[in-house]
Write a protein that holds these residues in place. Sequence first.
Motif, short mmCIF file in Angstrom:
data_model
loop_
_atom_site.label_atom_id
_atom_site.label_comp_id
_atom_site.label_asym_id
_atom_site.label_seq_id
_atom_site.Cartn_x
_atom_site.Cartn_y
_atom_site.Cartn_z
N GLY A 193 -23.82 7.59 -0.25
CA GLY A 193 -22.38 7.63 -0.36
C GLY A 193 -21.90 6.68 -1.46
N ARG A 194 -20.61 6.71 -1.69
CA ARG A 194 -20.02 5.82 -2.71
C ARG A 194 -18.61 5.50 -2.28
NH1 ARG A 194 -19.25 7.18 -9.18
NH2 ARG A 194 -17.35 5.94 -9.50
N LYS A 195 -18.27 4.21 -2.31
CA LYS A 195 -16.93 3.79 -1.91
C LYS A 195 -16.27 3.05 -3.05
CE LYS A 195 -14.40 1.57 1.89
NZ LYS A 195 -14.50 0.84 3.18
N ASP A 196 -15.36 3.73 -3.74
CA ASP A 196 -14.59 3.13 -4.82
C ASP A 196 -13.36 2.41 -4.26
OD1 ASP A 196 -16.34 4.20 -6.61
OD2 ASP A 196 -14.98 5.71 -7.40
N LYS A 197 -12.79 1.53 -5.08
CA LYS A 197 -11.51 0.94 -4.72
C LYS A 197 -10.42 1.99 -4.92
CE LYS A 197 -8.38 -2.91 -5.68
NZ LYS A 197 -8.13 -4.11 -6.52
N LEU A 198 -9.59 2.17 -3.92
CA LEU A 198 -8.55 3.21 -3.97
C LEU A 198 -7.39 2.73 -4.85
CD1 LEU A 198 -7.61 5.97 -2.83
CD2 LEU A 198 -6.47 4.70 -1.01
N PRO A 199 -7.08 3.48 -5.91
CA PRO A 199 -5.94 3.09 -6.76
C PRO A 199 -4.62 3.44 -6.08
CG PRO A 199 -6.88 5.14 -7.56
CD PRO A 199 -7.76 4.68 -6.43
N ASP A 200 -3.57 2.77 -6.48
CA ASP A 200 -2.23 3.05 -5.94
C ASP A 200 -1.62 4.21 -6.73
OD1 ASP A 200 0.42 3.13 -5.13
OD2 ASP A 200 0.56 0.96 -4.89
N VAL A 201 -1.54 5.36 -6.08
CA VAL A 201 -0.94 6.54 -6.72
C VAL A 201 0.25 7.03 -5.88
CG1 VAL A 201 -3.02 7.30 -7.93
CG2 VAL A 201 -2.65 8.01 -5.55
N SER A 202 0.87 6.09 -5.17
CA SER A 202 1.97 6.46 -4.27
C SER A 202 3.17 7.04 -5.02
CB SER A 202 2.40 5.26 -3.43
OG SER A 202 2.78 4.18 -4.26
N HIS A 203 3.23 6.79 -6.33
CA HIS A 203 4.34 7.34 -7.12
C HIS A 203 4.31 8.87 -7.15
CE1 HIS A 203 0.94 7.15 -9.95
NE2 HIS A 203 1.50 8.21 -10.52
N THR A 204 3.16 9.45 -6.79
CA THR A 204 3.04 10.91 -6.89
C THR A 204 3.79 11.64 -5.78
OG1 THR A 204 1.00 10.96 -5.58
CG2 THR A 204 0.77 10.72 -7.97
N LEU A 205 4.09 10.98 -4.65
CA LEU A 205 4.73 11.71 -3.54
C LEU A 205 6.10 12.26 -3.94
CD1 LEU A 205 4.79 12.75 -0.68
CD2 LEU A 205 5.61 10.49 0.07
N PRO A 206 7.02 11.45 -4.48
CA PRO A 206 8.31 12.06 -4.90
C PRO A 206 8.13 13.09 -6.00
CG PRO A 206 8.18 9.76 -5.60
CD PRO A 206 7.04 9.98 -4.65
N GLU A 207 7.13 12.90 -6.85
CA GLU A 207 6.88 13.88 -7.92
C GLU A 207 6.38 15.20 -7.34
OE1 GLU A 207 5.59 10.31 -11.06
OE2 GLU A 207 4.10 11.70 -10.23
N THR A 208 5.49 15.10 -6.37
CA THR A 208 5.00 16.31 -5.70
C THR A 208 6.15 17.06 -5.04
OG1 THR A 208 2.80 15.35 -5.30
CG2 THR A 208 3.49 17.15 -3.86
N ARG A 209 7.01 16.32 -4.38
CA ARG A 209 8.14 16.96 -3.70
C ARG A 209 9.11 17.59 -4.69
NH1 ARG A 209 8.73 12.29 1.03
NH2 ARG A 209 7.33 13.36 2.51
N GLN A 210 9.28 16.95 -5.81
CA GLN A 210 10.17 17.52 -6.82
C GLN A 210 9.61 18.85 -7.34
OE1 GLN A 210 10.80 15.00 -10.24
NE2 GLN A 210 12.63 16.09 -10.88
N LEU A 211 8.30 18.90 -7.53
CA LEU A 211 7.68 20.16 -7.95
C LEU A 211 7.84 21.24 -6.88
CD1 LEU A 211 4.35 18.71 -9.45
CD2 LEU A 211 6.17 19.87 -10.74
N MET A 212 7.68 20.86 -5.62
CA MET A 212 7.82 21.84 -4.54
C MET A 212 9.26 22.31 -4.42
SD MET A 212 5.22 20.23 -1.68
CE MET A 212 5.01 21.75 -0.74
N ASP A 213 10.22 21.38 -4.60
CA ASP A 213 11.63 21.77 -4.55
C ASP A 213 11.95 22.80 -5.63
OD1 ASP A 213 12.10 20.07 -2.43
OD2 ASP A 213 12.81 18.41 -3.69
N GLY A 214 11.20 22.76 -6.73
CA GLY A 214 11.41 23.70 -7.82
C GLY A 214 10.56 24.95 -7.69
N GLY A 215 9.85 25.08 -6.56
CA GLY A 215 9.03 26.27 -6.32
C GLY A 215 7.71 26.26 -7.05
#
Length: 830
Positions: free
Chosen positions: A37-59
């Motif tokens: 296995g391999r365990k990397d340090k998890l980067p902070d990508v929490s900024h993607t949640l509002p971006e994902t939702r914006q894309l979904m709101d636009g279909g």
Amino acid sequence: MWREALPSGNGKLGASVQGGIQDEMVLLQHSELWHWGRKDKLPDVSHTLPETRQLMDGGRYLEASWHLTHALQAEGYASRLFSRFPLAAMTVSMACEHAFRKYGRELNMDTGEVHIRWLDGRRNYSRSLFVSRADDCIVYEIQACGLEEEPSVQATRTTDSPWLSGTVGLQFPPGDRVREDDEFNKLKSSVTLRADEDESGNYLFYGGQNDDGQDYGAVLRLIQEENASVRKEISADRVSQSMGNVPIPGKAQQKQSEHTESLLSGKLHFQTTGKVLVLVKMFDTGRREQEWERLKDELSMLESDYVTLLARHCKLHQPLFRSAELDLDDEADDGRSNEDLLLEAYEGAAPTGLVRKMWAYGRYLFISGTAEDSHLPFGLYGLWGGDYRLIWGHNMANENVQMMYWHTAVGGLSHLNRSMFRYYNGLMEDFRDNARKLYGCGGIYIPAGTTPGMGLPNQIVPVIMNWTGAAGWLARHYYTHYQFTGDMRFLLEEALPFMREAIQFYEDFLVLGADDKYTIYPSVSPENTPDNFMPKDGQQLAHPMPTAVNATMDIAIMKELIQHVIEGSRIAGMYSAEIPRWEAMLERLPNYVLNAEGAVKEWIHPAFEDRRDHRHLSHLYPVFPGQEVNREEQPELFHAFEQAVNQRRLGAQSGWSLAHMASIYARLGNGERSLECLDMLARSCLLNNGYTLHNDWRNMGVCMSMPAAPVQLDANMGWVNAVQEMLLYVSVQWIKLLPALPARWARGSIHNWGIPGGSLSFTWNRTSGLFRAELTTSRRIKTKLQLPKWVNACKLLSKNVGILKSDENGTYELDLEAGAELVLEQSAFG
């Protein structure tokens, strides 16, 4: 093949007996031996949640589906799951003078023993193995059992005395295929062996080095009776990799340390007129020299008598296996082989003896594959995987882990749940890190797949990354454990804290709309894609676009979680200030929606159309495994869920989904359809050693088509639960006896099945009308008891029953004190 072997285990150590006569191989497994296995340090990508939702709101759903995944990949994040692998192979070789006759290979589930027996000429031979729960070792005995009374083959030996000769050894397990990759060769080249003897016996030492730098290995002790001689043999196979710094201890191997050779097999030769006993202990971490000496000392202290060791083991094994009992009036099938039963199942209907045997076998696998004091849940291969990178060898919590634990409470095995809770509790820091860095939320986010030490995301694909329901689904198991056991300490210290962190994630994740209802997005119905997002060209893709809005399962999980945490908090007197906020959350969850045919939709949002060609049955959660919707209180909605399962198409199923579907039909009261699912499972995804497969290896149209059919023991456990659901429905509010009894099970009995706060036994005979039920309580319970419709003239005998009344539908309202005994009895008709 290893996947056709008969398994034995003590929850930590496993052995897979393949059953050869001249050349036998027994794979040895250790539950905590994982690698690659391999365990990397998890980067902070929490900024993607509002971006994902914006894309979904636009279909732009497909783009949104990959947004989080692409962000992690862009950061170079590449954690991957660890895999179990076999520790060693124990080999036995014995000469055969004649073609074998009367061969048998069998598993005694009541003792955990695997027996091999055969006739060579006039001479009877047997081998027996079990994995001791008492002494934490493999116990293996070889015997020459005497002569056949009426010789049918001329013996060539000059003596009639039983005589044993051959070799027993340890070697590097071959795996499923020839490999020459670097990581495999590095593991292979680390293996060393040593032979030794003293007054307590002859010993063989086996060791390898895992990818974390820790050694693993085994010590084998050979004990012979009467006139005996032993010769030791260590063989070397050349490999391309240097041994590096791995030492080869022992004077007999001093010259070998000068070579770039790896000792891959070692044997002890035996020759005796008595029995041969082999004892093996294993270790998963440490330094081989120290561990070898420790295990040798432990082995030297053990008795050299198989019967004595077995008796000590059975005192621990049998109470587990016998914790619940089932009889389906199938005595006529008791002496039939698995192959014979399967041949009948291929004709269409699984024999009742096969159904009951599979119920017992699933329980046997479970108690042999996990332990109360373990830190690991039961895995998809149990302890018995035989390759180095097992497909789906991890702990998968979008169906599979949960299925393997559905049966435990009713089956009297609640205490074995503790290994699963201990495992997930031990990964909480990873789960908190996930919630914060992936979604910017508090609480916990559990990725569907985990392995020991790996609670961070590891399957970096949208169908996994965008599903947030694992923690809520697992929370059901925490609370059900409390409901059955009444363990207040567990509720206070484990269940409520876990559920509270699961709900904290949703408090930050949910979006409140203008209609004062929550929108849940991204939302995944595991592992399905809405039909209108499937490729129009028919291209076969595993998960084309799974990311949607308001999956029915997400709503059901949240509703159940909130209800349980409110109820549990009131019982425990905890989190009082938070209850009003949670009650408001309940009111804001959207209602379930029906499709044009009157079935519950898999996604509530109108942009997503039902896809019925799929194995997952996630939107049926409120009926099973949840208990939100029942026929008595919501008949119309209950019927809509019934319509939904009926719309699933056969060819898209899997072994485990047929087991899941069987439990759903049992909850719906349809015993015939429930048993039909087990019939189909038996003739499509069942090997002759009882292992269940992910899909039909023959591609006969029952299941999804795949080039391979991996072992998945979740369907074994799902079978156990489906049988139990047909015979007994239990919740805190309801106990229903024989709620989905198939016509083929006209007579039978259960004994000591669990209910919340007590146990239940009953006997039935639909032909004669005989029925008798006995209920006992360990604490006070208030519940409704529903009898089968054909039972209507019961005599009541009771003790410590405060309130007892019935209605015209045969339903009793019970208020039973601790220590109550309730007996309901109907004599035979006429």
